[in-house]
Scaffold this motif. Structure first.
Motif, PDB file in Angstrom:
ATOM      1  N   ARG A 180       0.865  -1.180   0.000  1.00 23.36           N
ATOM      2  CA  ARG A 180       0.000   0.000   0.000  1.00 23.36           C
ATOM      3  C   ARG A 180       0.895   1.221   0.000  1.00 23.36           C
ATOM      4  NH1 ARG A 180      -4.330   1.747   4.752  1.00 23.36           N
ATOM      5  NH2 ARG A 180      -5.064   3.684   3.742  1.00 23.36           N
ATOM      6  N   PRO A 181       0.906   1.998  -1.074  1.00 22.86           N
ATOM      7  CA  PRO A 181       1.764   3.182  -1.112  1.00 22.86           C
ATOM      8  C   PRO A 181       1.510   4.086   0.102  1.00 22.86           C
ATOM      9  CG  PRO A 181       0.824   2.744  -3.274  1.00 22.86           C
ATOM     10  CD  PRO A 181       0.118   1.838  -2.298  1.00 22.86           C
ATOM     11  N   PRO A 182       2.561   4.699   0.636  1.00 25.29           N
ATOM     12  CA  PRO A 182       3.896   4.805   0.042  1.00 25.29           C
ATOM     13  C   PRO A 182       4.854   3.681   0.424  1.00 25.29           C
ATOM     14  CG  PRO A 182       3.818   6.133   2.008  1.00 25.29           C
ATOM     15  CD  PRO A 182       2.442   5.539   1.856  1.00 25.29           C
ATOM     16  N   HIS A 183       4.367   2.648   1.110  1.00 30.11           N
ATOM     17  CA  HIS A 183       5.262   1.581   1.584  1.00 30.11           C
ATOM     18  C   HIS A 183       5.484   0.555   0.474  1.00 30.11           C
ATOM     19  CE1 HIS A 183       3.452   3.382   5.226  1.00 30.11           C
ATOM     20  NE2 HIS A 183       4.688   3.284   5.670  1.00 30.11           N
ATOM     21  N   VAL A 184       6.219   0.986  -0.525  1.00 28.77           N
ATOM     22  CA  VAL A 184       6.451   0.154  -1.704  1.00 28.77           C
ATOM     23  C   VAL A 184       7.776  -0.596  -1.622  1.00 28.77           C
ATOM     24  CG1 VAL A 184       5.069   1.682  -3.158  1.00 28.77           C
ATOM     25  CG2 VAL A 184       7.524   2.097  -2.932  1.00 28.77           C
ATOM     26  N   GLU A 185       8.471  -0.463  -0.515  1.00 24.96           N
ATOM     27  CA  GLU A 185       9.813  -1.048  -0.396  1.00 24.96           C
ATOM     28  C   GLU A 185       9.801  -2.495   0.089  1.00 24.96           C
ATOM     29  OE1 GLU A 185       9.814   3.323   0.216  1.00 24.96           O
ATOM     30  OE2 GLU A 185       8.885   1.692   1.333  1.00 24.96           O
ATOM     31  N   ASP A 186       8.656  -3.005   0.519  1.00 23.69           N
ATOM     32  CA  ASP A 186       8.601  -4.325   1.143  1.00 23.69           C
ATOM     33  C   ASP A 186       9.020  -5.445   0.184  1.00 23.69           C
ATOM     34  OD1 ASP A 186       7.592  -2.976   3.287  1.00 23.69           O
ATOM     35  OD2 ASP A 186       5.540  -3.702   3.052  1.00 23.69           O
ATOM     36  N   ILE A 187       9.941  -6.291   0.656  1.00 25.16           N
ATOM     37  CA  ILE A 187      10.279  -7.506  -0.063  1.00 25.16           C
ATOM     38  C   ILE A 187      10.232  -8.674   0.915  1.00 25.16           C
ATOM     39  CG2 ILE A 187      11.686  -6.368  -1.820  1.00 25.16           C
ATOM     40  CD1 ILE A 187      14.181  -7.307  -0.287  1.00 25.16           C
ATOM     41  N   LEU A 188       9.977  -9.873   0.387  1.00 27.92           N
ATOM     42  CA  LEU A 188       9.880 -11.084   1.202  1.00 27.92           C
ATOM     43  C   LEU A 188      11.161 -11.901   1.032  1.00 27.92           C
ATOM     44  CD1 LEU A 188       6.218 -12.128   0.292  1.00 27.92           C
ATOM     45  CD2 LEU A 188       6.999 -10.486   2.011  1.00 27.92           C
ATOM     46  N   LEU A 189      11.869 -12.094   2.114  1.00 30.10           N
ATOM     47  CA  LEU A 189      13.135 -12.815   2.050  1.00 30.10           C
ATOM     48  C   LEU A 189      12.907 -14.312   1.935  1.00 30.10           C
ATOM     49  CD1 LEU A 189      15.206 -10.965   4.794  1.00 30.10           C
ATOM     50  CD2 LEU A 189      15.472 -10.777   2.318  1.00 30.10           C
TER      51      LEU A 189
ATOM     52  N   PRO B  41       3.586  10.407  -1.323  1.00 28.28           N
ATOM     53  CA  PRO B  41       4.904  10.350  -1.969  1.00 28.28           C
ATOM     54  C   PRO B  41       5.152   8.999  -2.621  1.00 28.28           C
ATOM     55  CG  PRO B  41       5.123  10.170   0.397  1.00 28.28           C
ATOM     56  CD  PRO B  41       3.677  10.477   0.134  1.00 28.28           C
ATOM     57  N   ASP B  42       6.211   8.939  -3.413  1.00 26.35           N
ATOM     58  CA  ASP B  42       6.526   7.718  -4.166  1.00 26.35           C
ATOM     59  C   ASP B  42       7.135   6.631  -3.301  1.00 26.35           C
ATOM     60  OD1 ASP B  42       5.600   8.888  -6.509  1.00 26.35           O
ATOM     61  OD2 ASP B  42       7.567   9.678  -7.048  1.00 26.35           O
ATOM     62  N   ASN B  43       7.630   6.982  -2.122  1.00 26.08           N
ATOM     63  CA  ASN B  43       8.284   5.997  -1.268  1.00 26.08           C
ATOM     64  C   ASN B  43       8.107   6.413   0.184  1.00 26.08           C
ATOM     65  OD1 ASN B  43      10.204   8.134  -2.238  1.00 26.08           O
ATOM     66  ND2 ASN B  43      11.436   7.283  -0.583  1.00 26.08           N
ATOM     67  N   SER B  44       8.491   5.504   1.101  1.00 26.39           N
ATOM     68  CA  SER B  44       8.271   5.773   2.522  1.00 26.39           C
ATOM     69  C   SER B  44       9.562   5.869   3.331  1.00 26.39           C
ATOM     70  CB  SER B  44       7.383   4.672   3.136  1.00 26.39           C
ATOM     71  OG  SER B  44       8.058   3.423   3.148  1.00 26.39           O
ATOM     72  N   VAL B  45      10.720   5.853   2.675  1.00 26.28           N
ATOM     73  CA  VAL B  45      11.999   5.984   3.373  1.00 26.28           C
ATOM     74  C   VAL B  45      12.909   6.904   2.577  1.00 26.28           C
ATOM     75  CG1 VAL B  45      11.826   3.676   4.384  1.00 26.28           C
ATOM     76  CG2 VAL B  45      13.041   3.975   2.233  1.00 26.28           C
TER      77      VAL B  45
END
Length: 220
Positions: A60-69, A126-130
């Motif tokens: 869910r934007p802006p939290h687009v950085e999530d990846i699954l290890l 925004p486009d990102n959250s960090v």
């Protein structure tokens, strides 16, 4: 692909671990089930891991950085935080906001009367959250309700600190820091918001240990 661990922040019962991939992409390292890392995770800022991962499909934007290890193997650790910062800035050329709080998240933050920055669905997302930030003024520690905050001296701006580092009294002008937006949250059944928070800083000496307990359980 390799990832550099650049932040570790407190959540209520977990740790949010941020990284930068070898291609310069900002990521947030979740486990294979989509959960944050454990509160006692061994991942530390400055570590480099070789990982395999998959994308999280329900971001869910802006939290687009999530990846699954899927897997991770320790490769090495930078000999100093300064060398890590040099690599991030000179080799990976990560984007850095420079200036006042107004430049953060491309100027899309709103501010409460108490000085807390946030975004909401009624405003711009925004486009990102960090992101990394070099402030143009000193950030001064001013605790509130037993939580550590850092104050920017213009227009009454206060940023909650959620990192694992021992708090310093002052973050000098020109220090590289990392900021982030907390997950969507509605504290009083009002609109959901993502609040601005300070994840940590780079290159400052460790203060002497005190009996302070800077982080209580956070709602996000």
């Amino acid at each position: 692909m390799d990832v550099i661990i650049v932040s570790k922040t407190h959540m209520s019962n977990a740790s949010c671990v941020g990284g930068v991939l070898a291609n310069g992409r900002f990521v947030r390292l979740l486990d294979s089930n989509g959960f944050n890392q454990a509160s006692d995770t061994q991942l530390e800022v400055g570590d480099v891991y070789t990982i395999t991962f998959s994308e999280r499909n329900d971001t869910r934007p802006p939290h687009v950085e999530d990846i699954l290890l899927n897997s991770m193997e320790h490769k090495f650790s930078f000999s100093s935080i300064e060398k890590m910062v040099q690599y991030l800035t000179e080799k990976l050329k990560v984007n850095i906001w420079r200036g006042s709080t107004e430049v953060l998240f491309d100027g899309k933050l709103q501010w409460t009367s108490g000085g807390s920055g946030y975004i909401s669905e009624s405003g711009e997302i925004p486009d990102n959250s960090v992101g990394f930030w070099v402030p143009d003024k000193d950030l001064t520690r001013k605790d509130y309700n037993e939580k550590v905050r850092y104050s920017y001296p213009i227009k009454w701006r206060n940023i909650s600190f959620v990192g694992f580092q021992r708090p310093v009294d002052k973050i000098p002008t020109g220090t590289l820091v990392r900021v982030s937006l907390a997950r969507w949250w509605s504290p009083n059944e009002d609109e959901e918001r993502c609040y601005l928070q300070l994840s940590g800083w780079y290159g400052l000496p460790e203060p002497e240990e005190t009996n302070d307990n800077p982080i209580d359980d956070l709602p996000f």
